[in-house]
Design an enzyme around this catalytic site. Structure first.
Site, short mmCIF file in Angstrom:
data_model
loop_
_atom_site.label_atom_id
_atom_site.label_comp_id
_atom_site.label_asym_id
_atom_site.label_seq_id
_atom_site.Cartn_x
_atom_site.Cartn_y
_atom_site.Cartn_z
N LYS A 51 -50.13 -53.09 -96.34
CA LYS A 51 -50.04 -54.53 -96.60
C LYS A 51 -51.28 -55.25 -96.06
O LYS A 51 -51.88 -56.10 -96.74
CB LYS A 51 -48.77 -55.11 -95.94
CG LYS A 51 -47.49 -54.65 -96.63
CD LYS A 51 -46.23 -54.93 -95.83
CE LYS A 51 -45.01 -54.30 -96.52
NZ LYS A 51 -43.77 -54.41 -95.75
N GLN A 95 -41.44 -56.33 -90.02
CA GLN A 95 -41.19 -55.07 -90.73
C GLN A 95 -39.84 -54.47 -90.34
O GLN A 95 -39.49 -54.38 -89.17
CB GLN A 95 -42.33 -54.09 -90.40
CG GLN A 95 -42.26 -52.77 -91.15
CD GLN A 95 -42.41 -52.93 -92.67
OE1 GLN A 95 -43.24 -53.70 -93.15
NE2 GLN A 95 -41.60 -52.20 -93.43
N ASP A 118 -40.71 -62.52 -97.38
CA ASP A 118 -39.82 -61.42 -97.78
C ASP A 118 -38.59 -61.94 -98.53
O ASP A 118 -37.88 -61.16 -99.16
CB ASP A 118 -39.35 -60.65 -96.54
CG ASP A 118 -40.19 -59.41 -96.24
OD1 ASP A 118 -40.85 -58.92 -97.18
OD2 ASP A 118 -40.19 -58.96 -95.09
#
Ligand code: NAD
Length: 287
Positions: A51, A95, A118
């Site tokens: 990422k 994460q 997200d």
């Protein structure tokens, strides 16, 4: 049978993102993404690094915050509070999965929904349910829908079966498939579903998001179905330098010949996820 090339389609999404980053920069805004990772889960570190690398390629500012496994809940919450208030950061992701002593849900609820790239915060989940496009849609299902669209798959009125009901993949995938514009008739299957193979054989579009290597075998799939394999599983492989290889939730070799179209693993859904993380970050920055 068509192999849906996620790498290629993701590259197009990234090109669009790069252009939008350029426009934002000409207005004096550099999109910023903060990636918080707690602990030393090797797969999570691989995801985070890729990422961060993609941010670099697009001109998105990234900040990787690596916290040791023993970090307390309060320490993680403080990091999120700081990022919520940081004007250089437009997107924040923590994460998953964190170590077991960390309460992920509390962290998600603390995120500023406008920075929740997200799409896991309740405000964004609510907006997804309401089809309010001002929210952030989780990256993986957004990528799956984009793949279907780009491949010209007819979704309107199609029978779609999603295996898995997680907040990250299964549930938002089902919502997107049933949404206006996609218009599929959706069944969500999970670990308690009876006659799973028979349920899946009804699917024109079958989405597997289970986390079990090769779980979906040929008897789950009707001839001419479109199969989207979200699974990313490590299986031991001594012939590989790193000692493992990545496989999906679908037994690809036996399923692919029956399909109209199928995503490979790797190179299918995975690249789409990162592309839509970038797209959400650009959106968070006003692009
Ligand atoms: P999860 O563990 O949260 O959810 C798995 C789901 O599968 C559950 O809802 C469960 O009900 C269902 N399930 C488990 N066993 C089952 C069974 N025997 N029969 C029917 N259903 C069963 O997992 P997740 O976060 O949704 O991830 C699923 C997979 O997708 C994993 O392999 C993960 O690594 C992968 N993933 C990939 C991407 C990507 O970018 N490609 C992104 C997120 C997750």
């Amino acid at each position: 049978m068509t192999i849906l090339n996620g790498k290629e389609i993701a590259a197009e999404v990234l090109t669009e993102c790069r252009e939008k980053v350029g426009t934002l920069q000409s207005r004096g805004v550099t999109p910023g993404l903060a990636v918080v990772i707690v602990g030393d889960d090797p797969a999570s570190h691989v995801y985070v690094n890729s990422k961060v690398k993609t941010c670099g390629e697009l001109g998105i500012h990234s900040r990787k915050i690596e916290l040791p496994t023993e970090t307390t809940q309060e320490e993680v919450l403080q990091v999120v509070r700081d990022l919520n208030g940081d004007p250089a950061i437009h997107g924040i992701l923590v994460q998953s999965p964190p170590p077991p002593h960390i309460n992920e849900e509390e962290i998600i609820r603390l995120l500023d929904p406008r920075k929740d790239v997200d799409g896991f915060h309740p405000v964004n989940v609510g907006k997804l349910v309401m089809e309010d496009e001002s929210g952030f849609v989780p990256c993986t299902p957004q990528g799956c829908i984009h793949l279907l669209e780009k491949a010209g798959i007819e979704t309107s009125g199609a029978n779609a079966v999603v295996i898995g009901r997680s907040m990250i993949v299964g549930k938002p995938m089902a919502l997107l498939l049933m949404g206006k514009g996609v218009n599929a008739t959706v069944t969500v299957a999970h670990s308690r579903t009876r006659e799973l193979a028979a349920v899946c054989r009804q699917a024109d579009i079958l989405v597997a998001a289970i986390g079990k290597p090769g779980f979906v075998t040929a008897d789950f799939v009707k001839d001419g179905a479109v199969v989207i394999d979200v699974g990313i599983n490590r299986v031991e492989d001594s012939s590989k330098k790193r000692g493992f290889r990545l496989v999906g939730d679908v037994a690809y070799d036996e399923v692919a010949p029956k399909c109209h179209a199928i995503t490979p693993v790797p190179g299918g859904v995975g690249p789409m996820t990162i592309a839509f993380l970038m797209s959400n970050t650009v959106k968070a920055a006003g692009g």
